[in-house]
Design an enzyme around this catalytic site. Structure first.
Site, PDB file in Angstrom:
ATOM      1  N   CYS A 234       0.833  -1.204   0.000  1.00  0.00           N
ATOM      2  CA  CYS A 234       0.000   0.000   0.000  1.00  0.00           C
ATOM      3  C   CYS A 234       0.870   1.256   0.000  1.00  0.00           C
ATOM      4  CB  CYS A 234      -0.922  -0.004   1.215  1.00  0.00           C
ATOM      5  SG  CYS A 234      -2.094   1.381   1.215  1.00  0.00           S
TER       6      CYS A 234
ATOM      7  N   CYS B  24      -0.088   5.123   6.848  1.00  0.00           N
ATOM      8  CA  CYS B  24      -0.803   4.934   8.114  1.00  0.00           C
ATOM      9  C   CYS B  24       0.155   4.357   9.162  1.00  0.00           C
ATOM     10  CB  CYS B  24      -1.990   4.001   7.919  1.00  0.00           C
ATOM     11  SG  CYS B  24      -3.105   4.527   6.593  1.00  0.00           S
TER      12      CYS B  24
ATOM     13  N   CYS C 105      -0.161   0.564  10.277  1.00  0.00           N
ATOM     14  CA  CYS C 105      -0.420  -0.499   9.310  1.00  0.00           C
ATOM     15  C   CYS C 105       0.833  -1.195   8.781  1.00  0.00           C
ATOM     16  CB  CYS C 105      -1.214   0.056   8.133  1.00  0.00           C
ATOM     17  SG  CYS C 105      -1.733  -1.244   6.989  1.00  0.00           S
TER      18      CYS C 105
ATOM     19  N   CYS D  28     -15.956 -10.251   4.900  1.00  0.00           N
ATOM     20  CA  CYS D  28     -15.426  -8.912   4.645  1.00  0.00           C
ATOM     21  C   CYS D  28     -14.150  -9.042   3.829  1.00  0.00           C
ATOM     22  CB  CYS D  28     -15.133  -8.190   5.951  1.00  0.00           C
ATOM     23  SG  CYS D  28     -16.587  -7.971   6.993  1.00  0.00           S
TER      24      CYS D  28
ATOM     25  N   CYS E  20     -19.141  -7.686   2.735  1.00  0.00           N
ATOM     26  CA  CYS E  20     -18.610  -6.361   3.062  1.00  0.00           C
ATOM     27  C   CYS E  20     -17.286  -6.194   2.327  1.00  0.00           C
ATOM     28  CB  CYS E  20     -18.400  -6.240   4.570  1.00  0.00           C
ATOM     29  SG  CYS E  20     -17.681  -4.656   5.099  1.00  0.00           S
TER      30      CYS E  20
ATOM     31  N   CYS F  85     -20.085   0.598   7.488  1.00  0.00           N
ATOM     32  CA  CYS F  85     -19.311   0.092   8.619  1.00  0.00           C
ATOM     33  C   CYS F  85     -18.142   1.049   8.817  1.00  0.00           C
ATOM     34  CB  CYS F  85     -18.813  -1.325   8.320  1.00  0.00           C
ATOM     35  SG  CYS F  85     -17.727  -2.029   9.590  1.00  0.00           S
TER      36      CYS F  85
ATOM     37  N   ARG G 147     -18.642  -3.607  16.925  1.00  0.00           N
ATOM     38  CA  ARG G 147     -17.809  -4.766  16.626  1.00  0.00           C
ATOM     39  C   ARG G 147     -16.537  -4.761  17.475  1.00  0.00           C
ATOM     40  NH1 ARG G 147     -18.059  -7.838  12.198  1.00  0.00           N
ATOM     41  NH2 ARG G 147     -19.096  -6.227  10.975  1.00  0.00           N
TER      42      ARG G 147
END
Length: 364
Positions: free
Chosen positions: A54, A58, A61, A98, A130, A190, A262
């Protein structure tokens, strides 16, 4: 049903969060029982359909290409591979799959077409679907909805103020714009965040202000405890205590009464007693499976034993909303527009992110 407020202030939420714990738990459990069956928990399985590489920075991450985290990346999985994982998930009690891809944003083309086919395939298995694919445009959201998508995940991560201390390559407003694009379809939202990134309690309250003042509020809100991964800028953060998780879950339940809260990342660090307290405080959804994208998660058999011990039952699919109909690609009203939206790149400097990037360069 409780009346849902959309005018919560940070002061309101801090007052709730800081209540004596027994009062907070009692209030949260009461709100929970008014809006949900306290003995039913929705179970999802998260599948990383494209891992690593990616371009974002972040700080939490391990999939960010600029950090050295020993994550084994993979190209986009095939439809058949995803279908096989979905069937396995269904067999052990998951009602939702998901699918997560380590993308900054969705790009029209062959890979997105493959994801749309994955959505169609899983929806036909009578499972909720999802996706978390990064920022999306309104047309892309409409194409996902046509394919049969049930929910789209796009976390705010933290308060708008603290977001700038964690991420410099995308803007908080783009998160809200993506949620708004999803809201223009029949797909549910979500959206939640992470605690334990070094933020203050005021930032946790600020995140809940941003979520609870959305109208409608998200149908699902993940509360993640940071799992500090070696090589990321936040590798030295200490785990949050179970009391912080309980307070965050309870506060979220009170200000977002109809939302499924969640209990997400960080469950491997929680005892069964701690998780039970979170369920009592209003958590009614978990991720099952041995991994959450790239971080550890309790074994599904352990979760089912815990459910049996606590008298909990997995929620059946499409309990909260009817199953969306799948429109085949050949009959779609929404076609690829080849869009190239200008999503924000603030690119301010976050010292710890830069330090982790330089450290990774030295190790390569």
């Amino acid at each position: 049903m409780s009346d849902t407020r959309h005018n919560w202030t940070k002061e309101d939420i801090l007052e709730i969060y800081n209540k004596p714990l027994m009062e907070l738990l009692y209030e949260a459990a009461t709100v929970h029982r008014l809006n949900h069956d306290p003995n039913v928990v929705q179970v999802s399985t998260l599948v990383s359909i494209k891992t690593g590489g990616c371009s974002e920075d972040c700080g939490y991450c391990p999939q960010a290409a600029r950090y050295h985290t020993n994550i084994e990346g993979n190209d986009l999985m095939s439809v058949q591979q995803v279908k096989a994982q979905a069937l396995t998930a269904k067999a052990v009690g998951s009602s939702r799959v998901c699918m997560g891809a380590a993308w900054r944003n969705v790009k029209d083309g062959e890979e997105f077409d493959e994801v749309l086919e994955m959505v169609r395939t899983i929806n036909k298995l009578d499972m909720e679907v999802c996706c978390t694919l990064g920022m999306i445009t309104e047309n892309q959201a409409q194409r996902l909805a046509e394919a049969g998508l049930y929910a789209y995940n796009h976390n705010l991560d933290s308060s708008e103020a603290y977001y700038k201390e964690v991420i410099s390559t995308r803007g908080f407003e783009d998160r809200l714009q993506t949620i708004d694009n999803v809201r223009k379809t029949n797909v549910t939202v979500c959206s939640g965040g992470i605690i334990g990134m070094g933020e203050k309690i005021e930032d946790r309250a600020g995140m809940l202000v941003a979520l609870s003042t959305l109208n409608p509020q998200p149908e699902s809100t993940p509360i993640n405890a940071l799992v500090a991964v070696k090589g990321t800028p936040l590798e030295d953060q200490q785990p949050v205590s179970i009391w912080e998780m309980v307070r965050m879950v309870a506060t979220t339940r009170i200000v977002m009464p109809e939302t499924q809260v969640r209990l997400s990342a960080g469950r491997t660090q929680m005892s069964q007693e701690g998780q039970a307290m979170c369920f009592f405080a209003g958590a009614n959804s978990i991720f099952a499976g041995d991994k959450l994208l790239t971080t550890p998660n309790p074994d599904v058999n352990e979760d089912m034993k815990m459910f049996e011990l606590l008298g909990l039952n997995p929620q059946k699919p499409f309990t909260k909303k009817v199953q969306p109909q799948t429109v085949e690609a050949s009959e779609s009203q929404f076609q690829s527009l080849g869009e190239k939206p200008k999503w924000t790149r603030p690119e301010h400097i976050i010292a710890r992110n830069e330090a982790a990037k330089e450290k990774a360069k030295a190790l390569k």
